[in-house]
Scaffold this motif. Structure first.
Motif, PDB file in Angstrom:
ATOM      1  N   THR A   1       0.822  -1.204   0.000  1.00  0.00           N
ATOM      2  CA  THR A   1       0.000   0.000   0.000  1.00  0.00           C
ATOM      3  C   THR A   1       0.861   1.262   0.000  1.00  0.00           C
ATOM      4  OG1 THR A   1      -1.670  -1.184   1.256  1.00  0.00           O
ATOM      5  CG2 THR A   1      -1.825   1.199   1.262  1.00  0.00           C
ATOM      6  N   VAL A   2       0.426   2.253  -0.789  1.00  0.00           N
ATOM      7  CA  VAL A   2       1.043   3.589  -0.783  1.00  0.00           C
ATOM      8  C   VAL A   2      -0.092   4.606  -0.724  1.00  0.00           C
ATOM      9  CG1 VAL A   2       3.067   2.850  -2.107  1.00  0.00           C
ATOM     10  CG2 VAL A   2       1.099   3.822  -3.306  1.00  0.00           C
ATOM     11  N   SER A   3       0.256   5.872  -0.503  1.00  0.00           N
ATOM     12  CA  SER A   3      -0.782   6.906  -0.442  1.00  0.00           C
ATOM     13  C   SER A   3      -1.382   7.124  -1.834  1.00  0.00           C
ATOM     14  CB  SER A   3      -0.200   8.219   0.084  1.00  0.00           C
ATOM     15  OG  SER A   3       0.628   8.817  -0.900  1.00  0.00           O
ATOM     16  N   LEU A   4      -2.609   7.619  -1.844  1.00  0.00           N
ATOM     17  CA  LEU A   4      -3.288   7.892  -3.103  1.00  0.00           C
ATOM     18  C   LEU A   4      -2.527   8.921  -3.934  1.00  0.00           C
ATOM     19  CD1 LEU A   4      -5.698   7.376  -4.946  1.00  0.00           C
ATOM     20  CD2 LEU A   4      -6.963   9.121  -3.656  1.00  0.00           C
ATOM     21  N   ASP A   5      -1.971   9.940  -3.293  1.00  0.00           N
ATOM     22  CA  ASP A   5      -1.194  10.962  -4.018  1.00  0.00           C
ATOM     23  C   ASP A   5      -0.017  10.335  -4.759  1.00  0.00           C
ATOM     24  OD1 ASP A   5      -2.889  12.918  -3.080  1.00  0.00           O
ATOM     25  OD2 ASP A   5      -1.524  13.621  -1.516  1.00  0.00           O
ATOM     26  N   VAL A   6       0.696   9.457  -4.089  1.00  0.00           N
ATOM     27  CA  VAL A   6       1.841   8.779  -4.702  1.00  0.00           C
ATOM     28  C   VAL A   6       1.375   7.901  -5.855  1.00  0.00           C
ATOM     29  CG1 VAL A   6       3.616   7.013  -4.332  1.00  0.00           C
ATOM     30  CG2 VAL A   6       3.331   8.869  -2.680  1.00  0.00           C
ATOM     31  N   LEU A   7       0.336   7.127  -5.615  1.00  0.00           N
ATOM     32  CA  LEU A   7      -0.195   6.240  -6.652  1.00  0.00           C
ATOM     33  C   LEU A   7      -0.572   7.029  -7.899  1.00  0.00           C
ATOM     34  CD1 LEU A   7      -1.260   3.550  -7.743  1.00  0.00           C
ATOM     35  CD2 LEU A   7      -3.407   4.031  -6.540  1.00  0.00           C
ATOM     36  N   LEU A   8      -1.307   8.113  -7.731  1.00  0.00           N
ATOM     37  CA  LEU A   8      -1.742   8.912  -8.886  1.00  0.00           C
ATOM     38  C   LEU A   8      -0.558   9.530  -9.621  1.00  0.00           C
ATOM     39  CD1 LEU A   8      -4.938  10.597  -7.393  1.00  0.00           C
ATOM     40  CD2 LEU A   8      -4.816   8.657  -8.982  1.00  0.00           C
ATOM     41  N   ALA A   9       0.451   9.987  -8.893  1.00  0.00           N
ATOM     42  CA  ALA A   9       1.639  10.571  -9.526  1.00  0.00           C
ATOM     43  C   ALA A   9       2.382   9.527 -10.358  1.00  0.00           C
ATOM     44  CB  ALA A   9       2.565  11.167  -8.468  1.00  0.00           C
ATOM     45  N   VAL A  10       2.536   8.326  -9.824  1.00  0.00           N
ATOM     46  CA  VAL A  10       3.229   7.251 -10.543  1.00  0.00           C
ATOM     47  C   VAL A  10       2.426   6.824 -11.766  1.00  0.00           C
ATOM     48  CG1 VAL A  10       3.953   4.825 -10.372  1.00  0.00           C
ATOM     49  CG2 VAL A  10       4.539   6.441  -8.546  1.00  0.00           C
ATOM     50  N   LEU A  11       1.117   6.654 -11.602  1.00  0.00           N
ATOM     51  CA  LEU A  11       0.278   6.261 -12.731  1.00  0.00           C
ATOM     52  C   LEU A  11       0.332   7.290 -13.854  1.00  0.00           C
ATOM     53  CD1 LEU A  11      -2.885   4.810 -10.929  1.00  0.00           C
ATOM     54  CD2 LEU A  11      -1.025   3.544 -12.034  1.00  0.00           C
ATOM     55  N   GLU A  12       0.354   8.569 -13.501  1.00  0.00           N
ATOM     56  CA  GLU A  12       0.415   9.619 -14.521  1.00  0.00           C
ATOM     57  C   GLU A  12       1.689   9.500 -15.355  1.00  0.00           C
ATOM     58  OE1 GLU A  12       0.380  14.470 -14.994  1.00  0.00           O
ATOM     59  OE2 GLU A  12      -0.142  13.595 -13.067  1.00  0.00           O
ATOM     60  N   VAL A  13       2.816   9.292 -14.709  1.00  0.00           N
ATOM     61  CA  VAL A  13       4.080   9.141 -15.428  1.00  0.00           C
ATOM     62  C   VAL A  13       4.032   7.917 -16.349  1.00  0.00           C
ATOM     63  CG1 VAL A  13       6.551   8.624 -15.167  1.00  0.00           C
ATOM     64  CG2 VAL A  13       5.459  10.326 -13.683  1.00  0.00           C
ATOM     65  N   LEU A  14       3.393   6.850 -15.894  1.00  0.00           N
ATOM     66  CA  LEU A  14       3.322   5.617 -16.677  1.00  0.00           C
ATOM     67  C   LEU A  14       2.251   5.658 -17.772  1.00  0.00           C
ATOM     68  CD1 LEU A  14       3.734   3.021 -13.783  1.00  0.00           C
ATOM     69  CD2 LEU A  14       5.477   3.795 -15.421  1.00  0.00           C
ATOM     70  N   GLY A  15       1.450   6.723 -17.787  1.00  0.00           N
ATOM     71  CA  GLY A  15       0.382   6.805 -18.779  1.00  0.00           C
ATOM     72  C   GLY A  15      -0.779   5.883 -18.461  1.00  0.00           C
ATOM     73  N   LEU A  16      -0.967   5.591 -17.193  1.00  0.00           N
ATOM     74  CA  LEU A  16      -2.071   4.748 -16.730  1.00  0.00           C
ATOM     75  C   LEU A  16      -3.002   5.601 -15.881  1.00  0.00           C
ATOM     76  CD1 LEU A  16       0.088   1.691 -15.582  1.00  0.00           C
ATOM     77  CD2 LEU A  16      -1.248   1.869 -17.689  1.00  0.00           C
ATOM     78  N   HIS A  17      -4.206   5.099 -15.605  1.00  0.00           N
ATOM     79  CA  HIS A  17      -5.119   5.847 -14.743  1.00  0.00           C
ATOM     80  C   HIS A  17      -5.884   4.894 -13.833  1.00  0.00           C
ATOM     81  CE1 HIS A  17      -7.895   4.805 -18.060  1.00  0.00           C
ATOM     82  NE2 HIS A  17      -8.816   4.805 -17.118  1.00  0.00           N
ATOM     83  N   LEU A  18      -6.392   5.475 -12.780  1.00  0.00           N
ATOM     84  CA  LEU A  18      -7.193   4.744 -11.814  1.00  0.00           C
ATOM     85  C   LEU A  18      -8.655   4.939 -12.182  1.00  0.00           C
ATOM     86  CD1 LEU A  18      -7.070   3.210  -9.079  1.00  0.00           C
ATOM     87  CD2 LEU A  18      -7.271   5.428  -7.965  1.00  0.00           C
ATOM     88  N   GLU A  19      -9.422   3.883 -12.167  1.00  0.00           N
ATOM     89  CA  GLU A  19     -10.834   3.965 -12.532  1.00  0.00           C
ATOM     90  C   GLU A  19     -11.693   3.451 -11.389  1.00  0.00           C
ATOM     91  OE1 GLU A  19     -13.479   1.514 -15.633  1.00  0.00           O
ATOM     92  OE2 GLU A  19     -11.863   2.661 -16.547  1.00  0.00           O
ATOM     93  N   LEU A  20     -12.710   4.208 -11.074  1.00  0.00           N
ATOM     94  CA  LEU A  20     -13.663   3.792 -10.046  1.00  0.00           C
ATOM     95  C   LEU A  20     -14.915   3.269 -10.731  1.00  0.00           C
ATOM     96  CD1 LEU A  20     -13.352   6.851  -7.667  1.00  0.00           C
ATOM     97  CD2 LEU A  20     -12.188   4.655  -7.491  1.00  0.00           C
ATOM     98  N   ALA A  21     -15.523   2.268 -10.143  1.00  0.00           N
ATOM     99  CA  ALA A  21     -16.732   1.701 -10.724  1.00  0.00           C
ATOM    100  C   ALA A  21     -17.785   1.554  -9.634  1.00  0.00           C
ATOM    101  CB  ALA A  21     -16.436   0.347 -11.363  1.00  0.00           C
ATOM    102  N   ARG A  22     -19.015   1.685 -10.040  1.00  0.00           N
ATOM    103  CA  ARG A  22     -20.130   1.542  -9.118  1.00  0.00           C
ATOM    104  C   ARG A  22     -20.575   0.084  -9.096  1.00  0.00           C
ATOM    105  NH1 ARG A  22     -24.949   5.799  -8.727  1.00  0.00           N
ATOM    106  NH2 ARG A  22     -25.733   5.031  -6.751  1.00  0.00           N
ATOM    107  N   GLY A  23     -21.073  -0.347  -7.974  1.00  0.00           N
ATOM    108  CA  GLY A  23     -21.572  -1.716  -7.878  1.00  0.00           C
ATOM    109  C   GLY A  23     -20.935  -2.441  -6.714  1.00  0.00           C
TER     110      GLY A  23
END
Length: 115
Positions: free
Chosen positions: A58-80
């Motif tokens: 586990t890492v903080s959300l800020d760190v995760l989002l920063a790393v994903l941005e550099v990698l050209g990936l994104h986090l997706e939330l889904a309902r259900g």
């Protein structure tokens, strides 16, 4: 020039031991020919959280989002109904050859496939 040691571990093997999320992060970093230090610097974070992400920890959300941005990936939330753990969509699973590995898994690799 610093030579980077390439892991002989496949993305599928990493997904089974560390979870599919960590496997995709590692595979994408290697695909971009970045070291963990390079990725950390580009994301503006310390190297420790990058190592933690690639280990399925586990890492903080800020760190995760920063790393994903550099990698050209994104986090997706889904309902259900909440799946257990983290899911990787089937396109990424195919791209990084995670066939036979649950795409919706926790860090131990347990979970169900998701498209």
């Amino acid at each position: 020039m610093v030579l980077q040691r390439r892991s002989r571990t496949t993305a599928a093997d990493r997904a089974r031991t560390r979870g599919p999320f960590a496997a995709v992060i590692t595979a994408r970093r290697q695909e971009l020919d970045l070291t963990q230090s390079d990725l950390a610097e580009l994301a503006g974070v310390a190297r420790g959280p990058v190592i933690a992400l690639e280990a399925g920890r586990t890492v903080s959300l800020d760190v995760l989002l920063a790393v994903l941005e550099v990698l050209g990936l994104h986090l997706e939330l889904a309902r259900g109904a909440a799946p257990t753990g983290v899911s990787v969509n089937s396109d990424l699973a195919r791209q990084y050859e995670l066939a036979g590995v649950d795409h919706n898994a926790d860090s131990t690799g347990q979970g169900k496939a998701r498209d």
